[in-house]
Design a protein around this motif. Structure first.
Motif, mmCIF file in Angstrom:
data_model
loop_
_atom_site.group_PDB
_atom_site.id
_atom_site.type_symbol
_atom_site.label_atom_id
_atom_site.label_comp_id
_atom_site.label_asym_id
_atom_site.label_seq_id
_atom_site.Cartn_x
_atom_site.Cartn_y
_atom_site.Cartn_z
ATOM 1 N N GLN A 12 0.830 -1.188 0.000
ATOM 2 C CA GLN A 12 0.000 0.000 0.000
ATOM 3 C C GLN A 12 0.870 1.245 0.000
ATOM 4 N N PRO A 13 0.344 2.342 -0.490
ATOM 5 C CA PRO A 13 1.099 3.589 -0.463
ATOM 6 C C PRO A 13 1.377 4.033 0.969
ATOM 7 N N THR A 14 2.404 4.810 1.167
ATOM 8 C CA THR A 14 2.724 5.358 2.471
ATOM 9 C C THR A 14 1.851 6.568 2.740
ATOM 10 N N THR A 15 1.320 6.649 3.965
ATOM 11 C CA THR A 15 0.555 7.805 4.403
ATOM 12 C C THR A 15 1.363 8.541 5.453
ATOM 13 N N ALA A 55 4.747 10.670 11.525
ATOM 14 C CA ALA A 55 4.536 9.235 11.362
ATOM 15 C C ALA A 55 4.369 8.888 9.890
ATOM 16 N N SER A 56 4.971 7.793 9.492
ATOM 17 C CA SER A 56 4.824 7.270 8.143
ATOM 18 C C SER A 56 4.252 5.862 8.270
ATOM 19 N N ILE A 57 3.067 5.634 7.702
ATOM 20 C CA ILE A 57 2.387 4.367 7.928
ATOM 21 C C ILE A 57 1.856 3.773 6.633
ATOM 22 N N TYR A 58 1.630 2.469 6.677
ATOM 23 C CA TYR A 58 0.883 1.764 5.638
ATOM 24 C C TYR A 58 -0.529 1.568 6.160
ATOM 25 N N CYS A 59 -1.525 1.775 5.300
ATOM 26 C CA CYS A 59 -2.902 1.688 5.758
ATOM 27 C C CYS A 59 -3.799 1.281 4.596
ATOM 28 N N ASP A 88 -3.109 3.879 23.944
ATOM 29 C CA ASP A 88 -4.067 4.044 22.847
ATOM 30 C C ASP A 88 -4.879 2.762 22.776
ATOM 31 N N GLY A 89 -6.156 2.857 23.150
ATOM 32 C CA GLY A 89 -6.974 1.652 23.270
ATOM 33 C C GLY A 89 -7.402 1.042 21.962
ATOM 34 N N PHE A 90 -7.377 1.823 20.868
ATOM 35 C CA PHE A 90 -7.803 1.346 19.560
ATOM 36 C C PHE A 90 -6.796 1.837 18.531
ATOM 37 N N ALA A 91 -5.624 1.233 18.541
ATOM 38 C CA ALA A 91 -4.467 1.788 17.825
ATOM 39 C C ALA A 91 -4.556 1.643 16.316
ATOM 40 N N SER A 92 -5.230 0.616 15.816
ATOM 41 C CA SER A 92 -5.346 0.379 14.370
ATOM 42 C C SER A 92 -3.974 0.406 13.695
ATOM 43 N N THR A 93 -3.711 1.368 12.821
ATOM 44 C CA THR A 93 -2.422 1.435 12.119
ATOM 45 C C THR A 93 -1.285 1.864 13.021
ATOM 46 N N GLY A 94 -1.612 2.381 14.217
ATOM 47 C CA GLY A 94 -0.571 2.836 15.139
ATOM 48 C C GLY A 94 -0.126 4.261 14.913
ATOM 49 N N VAL A 95 -0.856 5.005 14.070
ATOM 50 C CA VAL A 95 -0.412 6.351 13.714
ATOM 51 C C VAL A 95 -0.276 7.252 14.933
ATOM 52 N N LEU A 96 -1.200 7.171 15.890
ATOM 53 C CA LEU A 96 -1.129 8.048 17.057
ATOM 54 C C LEU A 96 0.026 7.646 17.967
ATOM 55 N N ALA A 97 0.162 6.360 18.238
ATOM 56 C CA ALA A 97 1.253 5.902 19.102
ATOM 57 C C ALA A 97 2.610 6.283 18.514
ATOM 58 N N ILE A 98 2.721 6.172 17.193
ATOM 59 C CA ILE A 98 3.973 6.553 16.517
ATOM 60 C C ILE A 98 4.211 8.048 16.657
ATOM 61 N N ARG A 99 3.181 8.840 16.499
ATOM 62 C CA ARG A 99 3.330 10.287 16.658
ATOM 63 C C ARG A 99 3.718 10.639 18.089
ATOM 64 N N ASN A 132 4.127 -1.103 11.168
ATOM 65 C CA ASN A 132 4.302 0.351 11.118
ATOM 66 C C ASN A 132 5.211 0.851 12.224
ATOM 67 N N ILE A 133 5.079 0.284 13.386
ATOM 68 C CA ILE A 133 5.942 0.681 14.509
ATOM 69 C C ILE A 133 7.395 0.325 14.209
ATOM 70 N N LYS A 134 7.615 -0.858 13.648
ATOM 71 C CA LYS A 134 8.968 -1.278 13.292
ATOM 72 C C LYS A 134 9.559 -0.358 12.229
ATOM 73 N N ASN A 135 8.776 -0.010 11.236
ATOM 74 C CA ASN A 135 9.266 0.844 10.147
ATOM 75 C C ASN A 135 9.591 2.264 10.611
ATOM 76 N N ASN A 136 9.010 2.659 11.733
ATOM 77 C CA ASN A 136 9.298 3.975 12.297
ATOM 78 C C ASN A 136 10.354 3.906 13.398
ATOM 79 N N ASP A 137 11.032 2.745 13.487
ATOM 80 C CA ASP A 137 12.136 2.547 14.445
ATOM 81 C C ASP A 137 11.700 2.786 15.889
ATOM 82 N N LEU A 138 10.506 2.313 16.228
ATOM 83 C CA LEU A 138 10.001 2.530 17.580
ATOM 84 C C LEU A 138 9.646 1.222 18.292
#
Length: 446
Positions: free
Chosen positions: A57-60, A65-69, A107-118, A145-151
């Motif tokens: 998928q494209p990067t968002t 944060a840079s994520i796949y979604c 984050d109780g509903f992390a989904s792609t992890g965008v908030l936790a990464i931010r 996504n967390i791994k790709n953001n080095d977190l």
């Protein structure tokens, strides 16, 4: 056909359709487009073949944060909702303002992890971050996504029912953005939050909150709502805050509301309610918890005179109360803190945090409105008199506010409705001032 998800899966996973020009259609990816590929790896030997799927998928980009979604796995709907960015921006801002080193944040509903990464990339101090999503496939995207953001070493990924986690651990900052109502998570949230901690909740059950389906509000919040009152949006928000205050009191805690706002999505006709966001600071104080319950009361609204009061007798006309609605119980205390919002806003400007377009301007609006925090409920000015500047027989909201101030009333714009205002004048007094002005304008043009 695949089996329906279990109730526990629904409770722990937020599935949202990506926002596009047509919100009823799922986003499609151009198959001819060259997309970056990402293969999920794990040390778990029980990983199934579906879990080893390649994510294409494209990067968002959101904030830092840079994520796949999106449709990252075959047959799955998207898990990233760009329309909720405002809520995430506020969450990052609140955490940046309040957090101390090594705070436990959830984050109780992390989904792609965008908030936790931010959180991990933007807050600027060491945090113990926990990102939770109960869905197996979503959890893979989250970890990737967390791994790709080095977190990976900074964010702990959980795969649990959100209520179970909140009943078994304590956190200093809790962000909840569930699919639908937040009501079923309030007790566990206020059980888990520490003394001085922050709760940032987002709820999307707008039809119940705003009175379209009063029975839904009664089930979820034990309160009466109605879309027959002009200030139904603020009414619904105060119902949710009241429910939060009751949940906090059960655990001998009291609340201070930092900010309350509703976001809208535009249609070809009007702005439709999208979600409600409430930020709360929590204190462990038994006496204050008892005292906070005094701010939870019913209100009474006369559908004929358009007056409301905390006392039924104040709105009864001619001894008849057939036109009087009893609404709530709801929170009648402050729904924002001017000084805190001002400080948070200044921090955002100085630190140049990665907010979305219009975020600062909107928070400035909330801050201005919070300075009139003692004014409960906005007044909706009839559409027959509200119009554009220099439009014959019409008046702008700005002019209405100027006229009220000239008559020594307090008045301000409100984010709840663009054709409404807040004032300490009664609705009758407001309309008398407006009608007098329009009558004078008409005479001058004749």
């Amino acid at each position: 056909p695949s089996p329906s998800p279990s109730p526990s899966s629904k409770a722990g996973t937020k599935k949202t359709t990506p926002v596009s020009t047509n919100t009823n259609k799922r986003r499609k990816v151009n198959k001819t487009q060259s997309l970056p590929q990402l293969t999920t790896k794990t040390s778990d030997h029980s990983q199934t073949q579906s879990e080893q799927s390649t994510i294409t998928q494209p990067t968002t980009i959101e904030g830092r944060a840079s994520i796949y979604c999106g449709e990252a796995l075959p047959g799955e709907i998207g898990f990233y909702n760009p329309a909720m960015r405002f809520s995430r921006d506020l969450s990052v801002l609140l955490l940046s303002h309040y957090a101390k080193p090594n705070w436990k944040v959830f984050d109780g509903f992390a989904s792609t992890g965008v908030l936790a990464i931010r959180w991990g990339r933007e807050v600027g101090i060491p945090l113990k971050i926990f990102a939770n999503d109960i869905d197996d496939k979503v959890n893979i995207i989250l970890k990737t996504n967390i791994k790709n953001n080095d977190l990976s070493s900074h964010i702990t990924v959980l795969k649990e029912d959100t209520n179970i986690t909140l009943h078994s651990q304590q956190f200093d900052f809790i962000h909840l953005d569930p699919y639908g109502t937040v009501s079923i998570y309030l007790d566990s949230t206020f059980n888990a939050i520490t003394n001085g901690g922050i709760v940032n909740i987002t709820t999307t059950d707008m039809t119940g909150i705003c009175g379209n389906f009063p029975k839904v509000a009664m089930r979820n919040y034990s309160a009466v709502t109605s879309d027959k009152v002009p200030f139904y949006r603020e009414l619904g928000a105060r119902v949710v805050i009241g429910a939060a205050a009751r949940s906090a009191a059960r655990f001998k805690k009291t609340i201070e509301v930092i900010t309350t706002f509703m976001r809208f999505r535009s249609t070809h006709q009007f702005n439709k309610e999208h979600y409600l966001c409430i930020a709360i600071k929590v204190k462990h104080d038994i006496k204050a918890a008892d005292s906070s319950l005094e701010f939870i009361k019913p209100i009474y609204y006369n559908t004929q005179t358009h007056h409301w009061s905390l006392n039924r007798s104040d709105v009864v006309v001619g001894g008849k109360d057939t036109s009087v609605l009893e609404l709530g119980p709801l929170w009648v205390g402050p729904i924002a803190n001017f000084d805190t919002l001002k400080s948070i806003l200044q921090r955002a400007k100085e630190n140049k945090l990665q907010q979305g377009i219009g975020f600062i301007k909107a928070v400035e609006h909330f801050n201005m409105e919070s300075n009139y925090g003692d004014l409960m409920f906005y007044q909706k000015i009839p559409s027959k008199v509200i119009g554009e500047k220099n439009q014959d027989g019409k008046i702008t909201i700005g002019k209405c506010i100027s006229l009220l101030r000239e008559n020594r009333y307090r008045a301000t714009k409100t984010h709840w409705d663009s054709k409404s205002l807040k004032t300490n004048a009664t609705f009758t007094q407001t309309m008398e001032i407006i009608n007098k002005y329009l009558s004078e304008q008409k005479q001058q043009t004749q």
